[in-house]
Design a protein around this motif. Structure first.
Motif, short mmCIF file in Angstrom:
data_model
loop_
_atom_site.label_atom_id
_atom_site.label_comp_id
_atom_site.label_asym_id
_atom_site.label_seq_id
_atom_site.Cartn_x
_atom_site.Cartn_y
_atom_site.Cartn_z
N LYS A 15 0.81 -1.22 0.00
CA LYS A 15 0.00 0.00 0.00
C LYS A 15 0.84 1.27 0.00
O LYS A 15 0.32 2.37 -0.19
CB LYS A 15 -0.92 0.01 1.23
CG LYS A 15 -1.98 -1.07 1.18
CD LYS A 15 -2.80 -1.08 2.45
CE LYS A 15 -3.80 -2.22 2.44
NZ LYS A 15 -4.55 -2.33 3.70
N MET A 16 2.14 1.14 0.20
CA MET A 16 3.02 2.31 0.29
C MET A 16 3.27 2.94 -1.08
O MET A 16 3.34 2.24 -2.09
CB MET A 16 4.38 1.92 0.87
CG MET A 16 4.39 1.58 2.30
SD MET A 16 6.10 1.17 2.79
CE MET A 16 5.91 1.13 4.56
N SER A 17 3.48 4.24 -1.05
CA SER A 17 3.96 4.92 -2.26
C SER A 17 5.44 4.58 -2.42
O SER A 17 6.09 4.08 -1.49
CB SER A 17 3.79 6.43 -2.11
OG SER A 17 4.69 6.94 -1.14
N PHE A 18 5.98 4.88 -3.58
CA PHE A 18 7.40 4.66 -3.82
C PHE A 18 8.24 5.42 -2.81
O PHE A 18 9.17 4.89 -2.22
CB PHE A 18 7.77 5.09 -5.25
CG PHE A 18 9.24 5.03 -5.53
CD1 PHE A 18 9.84 3.83 -5.87
CD2 PHE A 18 10.04 6.17 -5.43
CE1 PHE A 18 11.21 3.76 -6.11
CE2 PHE A 18 11.40 6.10 -5.66
CZ PHE A 18 11.98 4.89 -6.01
N GLU A 19 7.86 6.67 -2.57
CA GLU A 19 8.64 7.52 -1.67
C GLU A 19 8.62 7.00 -0.23
O GLU A 19 9.64 7.03 0.46
CB GLU A 19 8.11 8.96 -1.73
CG GLU A 19 8.37 9.67 -3.05
CD GLU A 19 7.41 9.27 -4.17
OE1 GLU A 19 7.69 9.61 -5.33
OE2 GLU A 19 6.39 8.60 -3.91
N GLU A 20 7.46 6.54 0.22
CA GLU A 20 7.36 5.98 1.58
C GLU A 20 8.23 4.74 1.73
O GLU A 20 8.95 4.58 2.72
CB GLU A 20 5.91 5.62 1.91
CG GLU A 20 4.98 6.80 2.05
CD GLU A 20 3.52 6.39 2.08
OE1 GLU A 20 2.74 7.12 2.72
OE2 GLU A 20 3.14 5.36 1.49
N HIS A 55 9.17 -3.90 -3.83
CA HIS A 55 8.06 -2.99 -4.06
C HIS A 55 8.53 -1.76 -4.85
O HIS A 55 7.87 -1.35 -5.81
CB HIS A 55 7.46 -2.57 -2.71
CG HIS A 55 6.31 -1.63 -2.81
ND1 HIS A 55 5.12 -1.96 -3.41
CD2 HIS A 55 6.18 -0.34 -2.39
CE1 HIS A 55 4.29 -0.93 -3.35
NE2 HIS A 55 4.92 0.07 -2.74
N CYS A 56 9.66 -1.19 -4.46
CA CYS A 56 10.21 -0.03 -5.18
C CYS A 56 10.55 -0.40 -6.63
O CYS A 56 10.25 0.37 -7.55
CB CYS A 56 11.45 0.50 -4.47
SG CYS A 56 11.10 1.39 -2.94
N LYS A 59 7.34 -0.56 -8.60
CA LYS A 59 6.82 0.79 -8.86
C LYS A 59 7.60 1.47 -9.98
O LYS A 59 7.02 2.12 -10.85
CB LYS A 59 6.90 1.65 -7.59
CG LYS A 59 5.93 1.28 -6.51
CD LYS A 59 4.59 1.88 -6.79
CE LYS A 59 3.68 1.76 -5.58
NZ LYS A 59 2.35 2.27 -5.87
N ALA A 63 6.18 2.64 -13.64
CA ALA A 63 6.34 4.02 -14.12
C ALA A 63 7.04 4.04 -15.48
O ALA A 63 6.64 4.79 -16.38
CB ALA A 63 7.14 4.84 -13.11
#
Length: 85
Positions: A15-20, A55-56, A59, A63
């Motif tokens: 559920k995290m954004s890339f930045e988180e 996860h990163c 993402k 992108a």
């Protein structure tokens, strides 16, 4: 011992954004580099870091695929690989 890279990414990470995810991964690297954590905790946070990295990576791939699909040239849409490295 199972490979942490082959395990399902936990829901809280998914559920995290890339930045988180990147921020938490950086914090994990700092903890491991400090040498201030015991072996059991090191294994636990290393595994979490592995999931955060997966996860990163996913993402970033997503992108890149989106950028590859939409590239405008003289008003016409074309596809061109993104150079993100």
């Amino acid at each position: 011992m199972s490979d942490p890279n082959s395990q399902k990414i936990p829901d809280d990470i998914a559920k995290m954004s890339f930045e988180e995810a990147l921020k938490e991964l950086e914090q994990i690297v700092e903890k491991l580099d400090s040498g201030q954590v015991d072996l059991d905790q090191s294994i636990e946070i290393y595994t979490r870091g592995s999931h955060l990295k997966q996860h990163c990576d996913a993402k970033l791939r997503n992108a890149q695929e989106r950028v590859d699909k939409i590239v405008g040239r003289n008003g016409a849409l074309s596809t061109e690989p993104a150079d993100i490295e």
